[in-house]
Design a protein around this motif. Structure first.
Motif, mmCIF file in Angstrom:
data_model
loop_
_atom_site.group_PDB
_atom_site.id
_atom_site.type_symbol
_atom_site.label_atom_id
_atom_site.label_comp_id
_atom_site.label_asym_id
_atom_site.label_seq_id
_atom_site.Cartn_x
_atom_site.Cartn_y
_atom_site.Cartn_z
ATOM 1 N N UNK A 52 -5.003 -2.774 -0.428
ATOM 2 C CA UNK A 52 -4.512 -1.871 0.612
ATOM 3 C C UNK A 52 -4.755 -0.417 0.214
ATOM 4 N N UNK A 53 -4.392 -0.074 -1.006
ATOM 5 C CA UNK A 53 -4.583 1.309 -1.458
ATOM 6 C C UNK A 53 -6.057 1.669 -1.539
ATOM 7 N N UNK A 54 -6.865 0.733 -1.994
ATOM 8 C CA UNK A 54 -8.306 0.993 -2.075
ATOM 9 C C UNK A 54 -8.873 1.248 -0.679
ATOM 10 N N UNK A 55 -8.416 0.486 0.294
ATOM 11 C CA UNK A 55 -8.881 0.675 1.669
ATOM 12 C C UNK A 55 -8.444 2.041 2.187
ATOM 13 N N UNK A 56 -7.221 2.432 1.858
ATOM 14 C CA UNK A 56 -6.723 3.741 2.316
ATOM 15 C C UNK A 56 -7.513 4.881 1.693
ATOM 16 N N UNK A 57 -7.947 4.703 0.437
ATOM 17 C CA UNK A 57 -8.787 5.716 -0.206
ATOM 18 C C UNK A 57 -10.065 5.903 0.616
#
Lengths: 242, 479, 219
Positions: free
Chosen positions: B198-203
């Protein structure tokens, strides 16, 4: 032909196509009688009748009640947030409450009878995308965008928006939250029905963009794990009125 | 600053050089890849979820097999009337305000697009997923001309940063682990490490947003070209194609000529099936029809829309009635997902734009039979691909057809001699029986001597001892 | 196979003139050569009421591919006719003779391997399972890769041996995980591949042909 007399790329390609199609290809190996009969009836090159295809696709609901149930069920499975309200007044109160609770600082909208009352009732800053010149930077700063829609498809849980009637192209895709207002009489059973609507409603004057939105944006690119909000809206709020 | 992207051609095999180079590389890469058991297990695990979702979605159809019939007929009707439908599409698209450009070859397509970029004085280009652009090596050409190109699709973006082509034409980075992505983003974007998808996608989401807003040209592919209405249809999940075609001033779309469908009705079947077979979804998130540039009265959208139509040997495939149906391909990737070869050698081993079973069928047509026929040979012909194809392309039989065509046009003399010898023996029962006896009595010796093919078997598998008698001898004893 | 059929009251003959169906050459793309063998085979089996084979791949060659291979030749009609009379053993019992219980006993735990030609060219899936379920004291389990290719693929197994072995490994591991005693197969070439890998890996189960189980091969 080009000006120097050599065949243009267009003419070359179309010529190759015509030449290639002089030899007929066999029909695909089919399993069903219905499709075989349809193909055979035209003695070769036929257009597939729509009613040959539609019976085999997923159910779209026989009655308005079934369609509504299927739509809400599909939307829930897609992780869209569904709100059912009786009328525009209730929708206005609902959206104003959500905007407050979630701390939306700026909300974009477009000029449409279903959307205008919701937007003007908001206490936060609003941005009307179709008033004067389009400001993409201002839109990018919005927390949410409110649009109308052209149809909702029970079969797939899809919402059909158009650049003509739903505030252009970016409003329903750039803000982090997309709020879409659907009235119950806009619900159709199948994708095919929605496409029929497109054909009849926009005959001769298609909007430049029509999009079937099926849930919030998502990706499975990282280890095939589902993540919502890849580039498009992370949240899809569907307000069903009626 | 463009994130690290390859300037070298990702497919360095050059047809003009050693024609067996592609095959040698394939054998080498395949051998290396099968040794990487953790990679194979990782890909297998990734696909496990796909099988479950796909089966769930298939079960929602009232009759999946009949839906396949309908889908295959829709594409068959379109491809076999391409002479009528392609001009009809073009006329309708141009009436909508779009501009069509025709490209006979990959070179022409690249030149057209670079020409358009120059003409509109492009400064920043954003791209959404387009396998056809991979086929013509567009990115490398654009970079050489000094354009910063960013791939907006998350998987393609990751592959761009890694300097790799897509691993799979629907799941470009299915082979990459999250910790590798975290390191990649840390290196190129300066972001802190994380093991959350999720965080990687948000980056990636945050990184892309400015790029969408600032780009002046957006380049997309097209899944379908609707002849009836002159619209192009784009299927995606992330919304990056929608953004690519919403905010920039100019929209350039690239599509093979075979993408035509006759009318909108066909999409009612093809869109759900593309999603189900390709990703195990009922529909992908965004299925968008673009008729042309923004209309008067619309508040946003590109001022110009260009469509580049590509031949690049598609007309050659069209001219082969036996394999014409390979042009029905909707690029769903289902055949890759079920192919044991793909799962065991991985997407890069194919060494070419289109991987997997359909790639093995069309690549010899696109890039030369003599150089690329080994892709058709590297298959046990299990037929899982043909069973999986939503438009009923006869994929595994086409691999046989390619083999036959190669045997005719560029036969391996020694191999052909071997087959002729076998046929001579098999045409004479007494000789066949004698040959069997020789085989039974010398197998023990052959196992010791290990001649070429036997050696390859014995490297990893045992062989049973020869049976003491032939079946015909046993049968004779019965009576 | 003959034993089972004779037990059921059918007369079996073996025509010694037969040799090979020609699939190796066909799969390698040498269709002219394969055609020579196919033309001969079609004549060898002329007049037989039913032609039954213990191999999904050979039967697929004769039923599915002979008509294509011999199209436009003087043997085309004979090939089309032969295709209506040629069967794989398990499908013959269940679909033609309407028999599922052949009176066999095989007190072991088994799993069935769906050979690709049988599964996808001949559309055989349930027939062998119905037969196995009717065998006395036999326990039938499914492996999670039942429909996955064993990796033989004819000459593919030695032309691309690393891929073939990887496929045997995936299939073989799945079969071993069922903890079965035997893997039942309807294709001797699949047996060659699977046994070859299982033996080299020193794994317990071995393959056994469906006909051997039904004939009561009790070890």
């Amino acid at each position: 032909m080009t000006t120097n007399g050599l065949p243009s790329a267009r003419d070359t390609i179309l010529g190759r196509i015509r030449e290639a199609l002089r030899l007929p290809a066999a029909l695909p190996h089919m399993r069903s009688h219905a499709a075989e009969a349809a193909a055979a009836s035209g003695a070769g090159l036929t257009i597939l009748p729509a009613d040959v295809a539609r019976p085999w696709l997923p159910d779209g609901g026989e009655t308005p009640a079934e369609r509504l149930a299927l739509l809400t069920d599909n939307l829930a499975k897609l992780r869209a947030e569904v709100h059912r309200v009786a009328d525009a007044k209730a929708a206005t109160a609902l959206v104003a409450g959500i905007a407050r609770d979630r701390g939306w600082r700026k909300v974009a909208w477009h000029d449409h009878p279903a959307v205008e009352p919701l937007a003007t009732a908001l206490s936060c800053e609003t941005q009307q995308v179709d008033a004067g010149a389009f400001d993409k930077n201002a839109l990018e700063a919005c927390d949410a965008g409110i649009t109308a829609c052209e149809a909702a498809v029970a079969q797939t849980g899809s919402i059909l928006v158009s650049s003509g009637s739903c505030g252009g192209r970016a409003l329903s895709i750039l803000p982090h939250v997309h709020v879409v207002v659907v009235s119950l009489d806009q619900i159709v059973a199948t994708l095919g029905d929605a496409l029929d609507l497109v054909r009849s409603h926009h005959a001769g004057r298609l909007p430049s963009m029509l999009s079937f939105i099926t849930g919030p944006s998502r990706t499975g690119d990282i280890e095939r794990i589902l993540v919502l909000g890849a580039h498009g809206p992370k949240e899809l709020l569907v307000i069903l009125i009626g | 600053m463009t994130p690290g992207s390859p300037t070298a051609d990702p497919h360095p095999v050059h047809e003009a050089e050693d024609p067996h180079l592609a095959k040698k590389k394939f054998l080498h890469d395949a051998a290396e890849h099968v040794r990487d058991t953790s990679h194979r297990a990782f890909v297998r695990k990734a696909l496990g979820g796909y099988y479950t979702s796909r089966d769930t979605q298939k079960a929602r159809y009232r009759d999946w097999e009949q839906a396949r019939d309908a889908a295959s007929l829709a594409k068959w009707s379109a491809v076999n009337r391409l002479d009528e439908l392609l001009p009809r599409f073009v006329a309708a698209f141009e009436a909508n305000g779009g501009k069509v450009h025709w490209a006979r070859t990959a070179d022409e397509a690249r030149d057209i697009i670079l020409g358009l970029l120059r003409a509109v004085k492009a400064k920043a280009v954003i791209k959404s997923k387009c396998m056809t652009s991979e086929e013509i090596h567009l990115n490398a050409a654009m970079e050489q001309d000094g354009y910063g190109v960013v791939e907006s699709d998350l998987g393609e973006f990751i592959q761009q940063l890694r300097g790799e082509p897509p691993y799979h034409f629907v799941f470009p980075c299915m082979h990459v682990r999250r910790d590798e992505i975290s390191d990649l983003f840390g290196k190129h974007l300066g972001t802190p490490p994380t093991d959350s998808p999720e965080e990687l996608t948000m980056i990636a989401r945050r990184h892309m947003r400015r790029l969408y807003v600032d780009a002046d040209v957006g380049i997309t592919g097209a899944n379908f070209l609707v002849a009836e209405t002159g619209q192009i249809s784009i299927t995606e999940n992330e919304g990056n194609a929608r953004l690519t075609a919403a905010l920039p001033r100019v929209h350039i779309a690239l599509a093979g000529i075979e993408k035509v469908v006759a009318n909108l009705d066909d999409l009612a079947v093809l869109l759900p099936m593309l999603a189900t077979a390709g990703a195990g979804q009922p529909m992908t998130c965004y299925n968008t029809l673009y008729a042309g540039p923004r209309r008067p009265g619309e508040c946003d959208g590109p001022e110009e829309m260009h469509l580049v139509l590509l031949d690049n040997s598609r007309t050659a495939i069209l001219a082969d009635p036996e394999q014409r149906d390979s042009l029905h391909c909707i690029r769903c990737g289902a055949c890759l997902n079920v192919c044991p070869i793909f799962k065991n050698v991985g997407g890069f081993t194919y060494g070419t734009t289109y991987q997997g079973p359909i790639g093995s069928v069309i690549t010899p047509h696109l890039r030369g039979l003599a150089d690329w026929n080994h892709l058709s040979g590297a298959s046990s012909l299990c037929g899982a691909c043909t069973d999986a194809c939503p438009v009923r392309i006869d994929i595994h039989h086409h691999l046989l057809h390619n083999r036959r065509n190669a045997a005719r046009s560029t036969p391996n003399r020694l191999e052909r001699l071997g087959h002729r010898l076998f046929v001579t023996v098999a045409s004479r029962p007494w000789l066949y029986a004698a040959g069997g006896a020789v085989f039974r009595n010398t197998l023990w010796l052959m196992k010791k001597l290990r001649p070429p093919l036997l050696r390859d078997w014995l490297a990893t598998r045992d062989l049973p001892p020869a049976p003491p008698r032939s079946f015909r001898s046993e049968w004779r004893s019965r009576s | 196979m003959a034993r089972v059929l004779e037990r059921l009251g059918h007369a079996c003959e073996f025509r010694p003139a037969q040799t090979c169906c020609g699939q190796p050459s066909f799969n390698a793309g040498y269709w002219d050569e394969a055609r020579t063998v196919a033309s001969r085979a079609v004549e060898v089996f002329r007049g037989a009421e039913a032609v039954v084979g213990p191999s999904g791949s050979c039967v697929a060659m004769m039923r599915v591919f002979y008509p294509q291979l011999l199209a436009g030749t003087p043997h085309e009609a004979a090939a089309l006719d032969l295709a209506t009379r040629t069967f794989e053993f398990g499908e013959f019992l269940v679909d033609k003779l309407d028999v599922t219980d052949v009176g066999a006993r095989f007190p072991h735990k088994v799993t069935y391997h769906d050979g690709c030609h049988g599964l996808r060219e001949l559309r055989i899936k349930e027939a062998p399972r119905k037969l196995l379920r009717a065998v006395q004291d036999l326990e039938l389990v499914e492996c999670d890769e039942a429909e996955s290719c064993c990796g033989f693929g004819g000459l593919f197994s030695v032309k691309y041996p690393m891929i073939s072995t990887a496929m045997a490994e995936v299939k073989g591991s799945s079969l071993v995980r069922t903890a079965c005693d035997y893997i039942v197969s309807s294709d001797p070439t699949c047996q060659l591949q699977l046994d070859g890998w299982l033996s080299r890996q020193r794994q317990k189960p071995r393959t056994i042909h469906l006909a051997e189980v039904l004939a009561g091969a009790d070890t």
